[in-house]
Design an enzyme around this catalytic site. Structure first.
Site, PDB file in Angstrom:
ATOM      1  N   HIS A   1       0.878  -1.166   0.000  1.00 41.57           N
ATOM      2  CA  HIS A   1       0.000   0.000   0.000  1.00 41.57           C
ATOM      3  C   HIS A   1       0.914   1.213   0.000  1.00 41.57           C
ATOM      4  CE1 HIS A   1      -2.848   2.948   1.617  1.00 41.57           C
ATOM      5  NE2 HIS A   1      -3.812   2.118   1.278  1.00 41.57           N
TER       6      HIS A   1
ATOM      7  N   ASP B   1       3.138  -3.768   7.981  1.00 38.28           N
ATOM      8  CA  ASP B   1       1.841  -3.120   7.755  1.00 38.28           C
ATOM      9  C   ASP B   1       0.767  -4.193   7.916  1.00 38.28           C
ATOM     10  OD1 ASP B   1      -0.490  -2.086   6.749  1.00 38.28           O
ATOM     11  OD2 ASP B   1       0.315  -1.597   4.761  1.00 38.28           O
TER      12      ASP B   1
ATOM     13  N   GLN C   1      -4.408  -5.053   6.634  1.00 35.48           N
ATOM     14  CA  GLN C   1      -5.329  -6.050   6.072  1.00 35.48           C
ATOM     15  C   GLN C   1      -5.287  -7.366   6.839  1.00 35.48           C
ATOM     16  OE1 GLN C   1      -7.549  -5.443   3.834  1.00 35.48           O
ATOM     17  NE2 GLN C   1      -6.818  -3.435   3.181  1.00 35.48           N
TER      18      GLN C   1
ATOM     19  N   LYS D   1     -10.879  -0.675   9.841  1.00 32.19           N
ATOM     20  CA  LYS D   1     -10.986  -1.879   9.008  1.00 32.19           C
ATOM     21  C   LYS D   1     -11.382  -3.100   9.833  1.00 32.19           C
ATOM     22  CE  LYS D   1      -7.372  -0.459   5.730  1.00 32.19           C
ATOM     23  NZ  LYS D   1      -8.098   0.097   4.605  1.00 32.19           N
TER      24      LYS D   1
ATOM     25  N   CYS E   1      -4.783   2.392  -3.914  1.00 33.04           N
ATOM     26  CA  CYS E   1      -3.550   2.907  -3.291  1.00 33.04           C
ATOM     27  C   CYS E   1      -2.381   1.942  -3.457  1.00 33.04           C
ATOM     28  CB  CYS E   1      -3.740   3.225  -1.811  1.00 33.04           C
ATOM     29  SG  CYS E   1      -5.046   4.380  -1.493  1.00 33.04           S
TER      30      CYS E   1
END
Lengths: 146, 401
Positions: free
Chosen positions: B113, B190, B193, B216, B353
């Site tokens: 991302h 990261d 997700q 999220k 993104c």
């Protein structure tokens, strides 16, 4: 509910499939503007040439959705041959029309009127605007230089 | 189990098929209630006030911090509140870039991302460091073998996503972290997700930094977490300076508070922290066993049905990720997504993104359907029905041959 048929009209599909004035000249006398919509990946190049106060040529290329590409094609055809002043006025009113803002209905938008339905699709206003905004930039640049 | 009943948005939009949870999940009533509880019953600032609404709210905020620590297997002082995953990832890069020297290497991937990649791109430009990309496999995956090809004695930072936001692939981060540590490199993961979909254990991963966003994972917008190892956080400079992060301030000097407060300048999003506590409780009640099972069932079912439509191309048709990256062949994703939208199916279209990945895939844009446990089989069926309807429509208007 807004109707998809109101935006995917024959004229738009025709310009998407058979784009007019496609391909850049990259010659002296042409002013280029490159615009991008970073969220959806639309990317448009518009070139214009001004002679004696008239937009004598408009070229375009890029990639994007049908609305984006068709609008580039229709703009290039509609505004070619117009005076810079008239072209800027049409662009201004066209952008207002697709954004669902008040615009001067007495101005003849010609084939660009097919994009009227875009006003009901807020997510697509940017698609229909990007080529017009690019052309406006090239014309404003030229006006300044003149 | 019908989880839609817990999400007020469905009361007002009964027919909505929401397949964009990878962008932002829906929020259950519990979470919005917790947020309004703060405004209705406390409303004061935290950490500062010496009256009940302040110290009671402070106690709740610290309890949420503890809950989050338990949720990811960290200790309390290692949990920093941020304004989102983007902020967390930027904080790591902005603070650590000062240690970078010319020629140092930063490893990342084309799957990232933008918020995982861009802070390091800028840091590398400033410091003369070099960015190395892990070569992706033909399927677009990150493998340990390919990671070894770019890992070197010069590697100082590895910035990598736990799960790709377009392809949904699970990165072998644990192995990558272990190898990075042998070289003395620091790994920033990261987890935007990953955290909504699987049990995260930062100790087991041995991650140096792990970032995620609450919006999220059924939680509020505007709040994220930066997990960092205690010893690293202690050695780092804060990025933002302001109120409540300092210990002693004079005209020519400042000393900082201990972690995590050193990294929490100014008034925190207190209401959102209340909401995050409710989100963690909610996810714990649902359970990651159930979430993982439903992710696989729903995306598996959708992929099976999509495969039978010849006009569809799937870019990540390899595993049971909750994300499906696809296109209707010959239809730009932005045209397609308008049709879905008109038929009450919410998908994402565009670059998500993740522009380098689209360049790698050699496509201009894609559609993304992402599932979460509140989706059900009827959502999948409506999605497929609308897909077929879209194909018929675009044929009718002459867009598709």
């Amino acid at each position: 509910m807004s109707d998809m048929n109101s935006i995917y009209r024959q004229v738009i599909m025709d310009h998407y499939k058979n784009p007019r004035n496609k391909g850049l000249k990259e010659e002296e006398g042409y002013v280029l503007c490159h615009l991008k919509n970073p969220s959806c990946g639309d990317m448009i190049n518009v070139e214009s040439k001004i002679q004696n106060g008239l937009v004598s040529d408009i070229r375009q290329d890029g990639q994007g959705c049908s609305i984006c590409c068709a609008s580039a094609s229709i703009i290039s055809e509609t505004l070619k041959g117009k005076s810079v002043k008239d072209a800027l006025n049409i662009i201004d009113n066209y952008l207002k029309m697709v954004s669902n803002e008040e615009y001067d209905k007495s101005i003849d938008l010609d084939e660009l009127a097919v994009f009227e339905g875009i006003k009901d699709f807020p997510a697509r206003v940017r698609c229909a605007s990007i080529a017009a905004q690019a052309l406006r930039k090239t014309l404003e640049k030229e006006e300044k230089n003149a | 189990m019908n989880y839609k009943q817990y999400f007020p948005v469905f009361q007002n939009r009964k027919d909505m098929v929401y397949l964009d949870s990878a962008a932002s999940s829906l929020k259950p009533k519990k979470v919005s209630d917790a947020i309004t509880d703060y405004y209705n019953f406390y409303s004061g600032n935290i950490e500062r006030g010496v009256y009940p609404i302040s110290f009671e709210a402070t106690a709740i905020v610290e309890k949420v911090r503890e809950k989050i620590a338990l949720f990811i297997n960290a200790s309390k002082e290692e949990v920093i509140f941020t304004r989102g995953c983007t902020d967390s990832l930027n904080t790591v890069a902005l603070s650590l870039k000062e240690n970078l020297k010319k020629g140092d290497e930063i490893i990342t991937t084309e799957l990232e991302h933008h918020s995982s990649f861009l802070p390091w791109l800028k840091a590398s430009e400033e410091k003369g460091a070099v960015i190395k990309f892990i070569p992706l496999t033909e399927e677009g995956k990150i493998t340990v073998d390919n990671f070894k090809k770019v890992l070197s004695d010069k590697t100082k930072i590895v910035a990598i996503s736990h799960v790709s936001n377009v392809m949904g692939y699970l990165t072998p981060v644990k192995e990558i972290i272990a190898l990075s540590h042998i070289k003395g490199a620091i790994v920033s993961v990261d987890g935007a997700q990953a955290a909504p979909h699987m049990k995260i254990d930062v100790k087991d991963l041995d991650a140096d930094f792990y970032s995620f966003s609450f919006h999220k994972m059924c939680g509020p917008t505007g709040l994220g977490v930066l997990y960092g190892k205690k010893e690293l956080l202690n050695s780092m400079e804060p990025v933002e300076l302001g109120g409540e992060m300092n210990d002693e301030v004079s005209k020519d000097n400042v000393t900082y508070k201990n972690i995590p407060y050193k990294f929490e300048a100014g008034t925190m999003p207190i209401a959102e922290i209340f909401g995050a506590g409710a989100a963690i409780d909610f996810l714990n009640e649902v359970g990651f066993g159930y979430i993982e099972k439903r992710d696989k069932e729903l995306s598996g079912y959708a992929k099976k049905l999509l495969r039978s439509i010849p006009e569809i191309v799937i870019y990540n048709d390899y595993e049971e990720s909750p994300i499906i990256a696809f296109n209707i062949k010959g239809i730009h994703s932005h045209d397609a997504v308008s049709f879905y939208s008109e038929n009450n199916v919410c998908l994402r279209a565009g670059l998500h993104c993740a522009e380098p990945l689209h360049k790698w895939l050699n496509i201009t844009a894609s559609l993304r359907a992402s599932f979460y446990f509140y989706n059900d089989e009827s959502d999948v069926e409506k999605f497929i029905f609308v897909t077929k309807k879209a194909i018929a429509f675009f044929k009718e208007v002459g867009y598709l041959e």
